[in-house]
Design a protein around this motif. Structure first.
Motif, short mmCIF file in Angstrom:
data_model
loop_
_atom_site.label_atom_id
_atom_site.label_comp_id
_atom_site.label_asym_id
_atom_site.label_seq_id
_atom_site.Cartn_x
_atom_site.Cartn_y
_atom_site.Cartn_z
N VAL A 37 42.61 -17.54 25.28
CA VAL A 37 43.48 -18.71 25.12
C VAL A 37 44.43 -18.83 26.31
N VAL A 38 44.83 -17.69 26.87
CA VAL A 38 45.70 -17.72 28.05
C VAL A 38 44.92 -18.25 29.25
N VAL A 39 43.67 -17.82 29.40
CA VAL A 39 42.82 -18.34 30.47
C VAL A 39 42.69 -19.86 30.34
N HIS A 40 42.51 -20.34 29.12
CA HIS A 40 42.35 -21.78 28.88
C HIS A 40 43.60 -22.56 29.28
N GLU A 41 44.76 -22.14 28.77
CA GLU A 41 45.99 -22.89 29.05
C GLU A 41 46.40 -22.81 30.52
N LEU A 42 46.15 -21.68 31.15
CA LEU A 42 46.48 -21.57 32.57
C LEU A 42 45.52 -22.39 33.43
N ALA A 43 44.26 -22.51 33.00
CA ALA A 43 43.33 -23.38 33.74
C ALA A 43 43.81 -24.82 33.69
N HIS A 44 44.47 -25.18 32.62
CA HIS A 44 45.03 -26.54 32.52
C HIS A 44 46.11 -26.82 33.58
N GLN A 45 46.69 -25.79 34.14
CA GLN A 45 47.68 -26.05 35.18
C GLN A 45 47.04 -26.79 36.35
N TRP A 46 45.73 -26.59 36.52
CA TRP A 46 44.96 -27.36 37.49
C TRP A 46 44.39 -28.62 36.82
N PHE A 47 43.63 -28.41 35.74
CA PHE A 47 42.91 -29.50 35.09
C PHE A 47 43.72 -30.00 33.87
N GLY A 48 44.55 -30.99 34.12
CA GLY A 48 45.39 -31.53 33.06
C GLY A 48 46.82 -31.70 33.52
N ASP A 49 47.30 -30.72 34.31
CA ASP A 49 48.68 -30.77 34.77
C ASP A 49 48.75 -31.25 36.23
N ASN A 50 48.04 -30.59 37.12
CA ASN A 50 47.99 -31.06 38.51
C ASN A 50 47.24 -32.39 38.56
N VAL A 51 46.01 -32.40 38.10
CA VAL A 51 45.25 -33.64 37.97
C VAL A 51 45.20 -33.99 36.49
#
Length: 503
Positions: free
Chosen positions: A314-328
């Motif tokens: 779940v940590v991998v998922h939410e941190l990946a969102h820092q790129w996919f969802g937050d940055n873009v």
């Protein structure tokens, strides 16, 4: 009704022409940005560049007092404009002058400045407010959660309306200064970096700063008693994690998971490109809700995410969102796949890295394991509908689409696509079709049919169609395996993580 003026002289006509048309012809800004899923989200007529929030919160009474100062630029001549906000408003100033205001609907604050605002001008808007956020309901719901020692606000697609006035849509990103006073002995957690804290007359004020463009729903606040740890990534990025002190048996597995944030960011940076922000971390408050959220630079995790032990996935998922969802970020909420499909695929990549099941094995397992008559295949990840925005199909069928893309274009081109999507759209927004066209441009291959198969059909792709994209039985036959894929070791961990993901 617009009046027609009869001008008696040429001199008078000249004076009329000298009045700027934008000031004379201001019109109301739209009460929404035109999102098909959430028509009243966001507003038209201006762009916010910065939010300065000065807050005071008393947990015993759940009273929130705030002054929000918005720096915005008009995109049209405005006679009136809206902010998205649900709390009680005491006063509104526009460019230092009192403005008339009224509440319309459940979360529309309609503001009429003393005079029309010219197009292309910077505007300063101050809103003073006070209320008890947990008692303010929209459709019977409040995103403001009271905790035993404070409160938390983190939700998707809407959370801001319960604690600050905003242009509440991912298309309108801004920077933030968030200053919060709480009774001595309590702490706050928010986005970005903690710049300072001071105590006076029984209150401690914490000052947080987020210096990169940030969507409103990704802005978060937690008040309570926390065990705070700090760390750094390999390139010196500051990491701040916070855990409520009353998590009980969930505390140790939460620390064992969120405590790996620096390691995960280092790895994801190698996959997706440089981390786009200047701080990172996570927090686990004592709440009863069961979801996690990619709040920018500081993801939110519910304690239930760790009820069965450590949950790194779940940590991998939410941190990946820092790129996919937050940055873009999504261009419209129907584009949710550009967030969730990619964050899920990051979990699959982590599984492969850990030797617990390759991305191909996971894609085959999902395809073969879900019968054709299951509702899973009726949801279109590329446009799931507001009611299915966080459906399992958006996550896992969405991830199959990425494995199919990888099979089609090859590893080198696939990972180039992921990195260049981030760099070319940095701090911006993207749609599903934007990504399809981008992938075609980078790869030089026609890909619309592939994406139609996995993102836009309401039936399970046939074995033949799946085989064309290297998914399912064809891949297994090539590998000499049985037609039913074995469950990868990581699958239970991924499913456990995903149980916390639909918001």
């Amino acid at each position: 009704m617009r009046l027609r003026l009869i001008v008696p002289s040429a001199a008078a006509a000249f004076l009329m022409l000298a009045i700027p048309a934008s000031a004379a012809d201001g019109t109301p800004g739209a009460p929404g940005v035109g999102d098909s899923y959430y028509p009243t989200s966001g507003n038209g007529g201006y762009h916010v560049s910065h939010y300065d929030l000065r807050l005071k919160y008393e947990p015993k009474t759940d009273r929130l007092d705030g002054t929000a100062t918005l720096t915005a630029t008009t995109t049209q001549a405005l006679s009136r404009f809206n902010l998205d906000f649900a709390l009680h408003v005491n006063e509104v100033l526009v460019n230092g002058k009192k403005a008339a205001f009224t509440k319309t609907g459940e979360h529309e604050l309609e503001i009429t400045p003393p005079s029309s605002l010219e197009q292309g001008k910077e505007v300063n808007v101050v809103v003073r407010y006070s209320d008890t956020p947990s008692q303010v309901k929209i459709n019977g719901y409040s995103a403001w959660q009271r905790t035993p020692d404070g409160a938390v606000v983190a939700n998707e697609p809407e959370a801001a309306v319960w604690w600050f006035p905003s242009n509440d849509h991912p298309r309108d990103k801004a920077t933030y200064d968030i200053s919060v006073a709480v009774p001595d002995g309590l702490q706050t957690v928010s986005n970005g970096e903690l710049k300072s804290q001071t105590s006076k007359l029984g209150w401690t004020r914490y000052n947080w700063r987020a210096t990169k463009p940030q969507a409103t729903y990704l802005t978060t606040l937690a008040v309570g008693k926390f065990d705070i740890t700090t760390d750094k990534t390999s390139n010196g990025l500051p990491v701040l994690n916070a855990y409520s002190k009353d998590l009980g048996d969930n505390l140790d597995p939460a620390k064992a998971s969120v405590g790996r944030t620096a390691e995960i960011i280092d790895w994801e940076s190698s996959v997706f490109g440089p981390y786009p922000f200047n701080a990172v971390g996570g927090y686990v408050p004592n709440v009863k809700t069961g979801y996690a959220l990619e709040t920018q630079t500081r993801p939110y995790y519910s304690p239930s995410s760790f009820a069965n032990g450590a949950n790194v996935s779940v940590v991998v998922h939410e941190l990946a969102h820092q790129w996919f969802g937050d940055n873009v970020s999504v261009k419209n909420w129907r584009d949710i796949w550009v967030n969730e499909g990619f964050a899920t695929y990051a979990q699959w990549l982590w599984s492969a890295k850990e030797g617990e099941g390759t991305t191909q094995e996971l894609a085959d397992y999902v395809y073969n394991g879900i019968p054709a008559d299951n509702d899973f295949w009726k949801v279109k990840p590329g446009d799931p509908g507001a009611d299915n925005q966080f459906h399992n199909a958006v996550y896992n069928r969405g991830a199959i689409a990425l494995q199919a893309l990888r099979n089609k274009v090859g590893d080198k081109t696939f990972f180039t696509i992921l990195k260049q999507w981030q760099s070319e759209n940095k701090y911006g927004n993207g749609s599903v079709q934007d990504f399809v066209k981008f992938s075609e441009r980078v790869s030089g291959k026609p890909l619309q049919k592939l994406f139609d198969t996995w993102l836009f059909t309401t039936t399970k792709p046939s074995a033949a169609d799946a085989a064309k994209d290297g998914i399912g039985t064809a891949h297994q036959a090539k590998a000499g395996r049985s037609l039913k894929a074995a469950e990868p070791k990581s699958w239970k961990k991924i499913k456990e993580a995903q149980a916390a993901l639909p918001h």
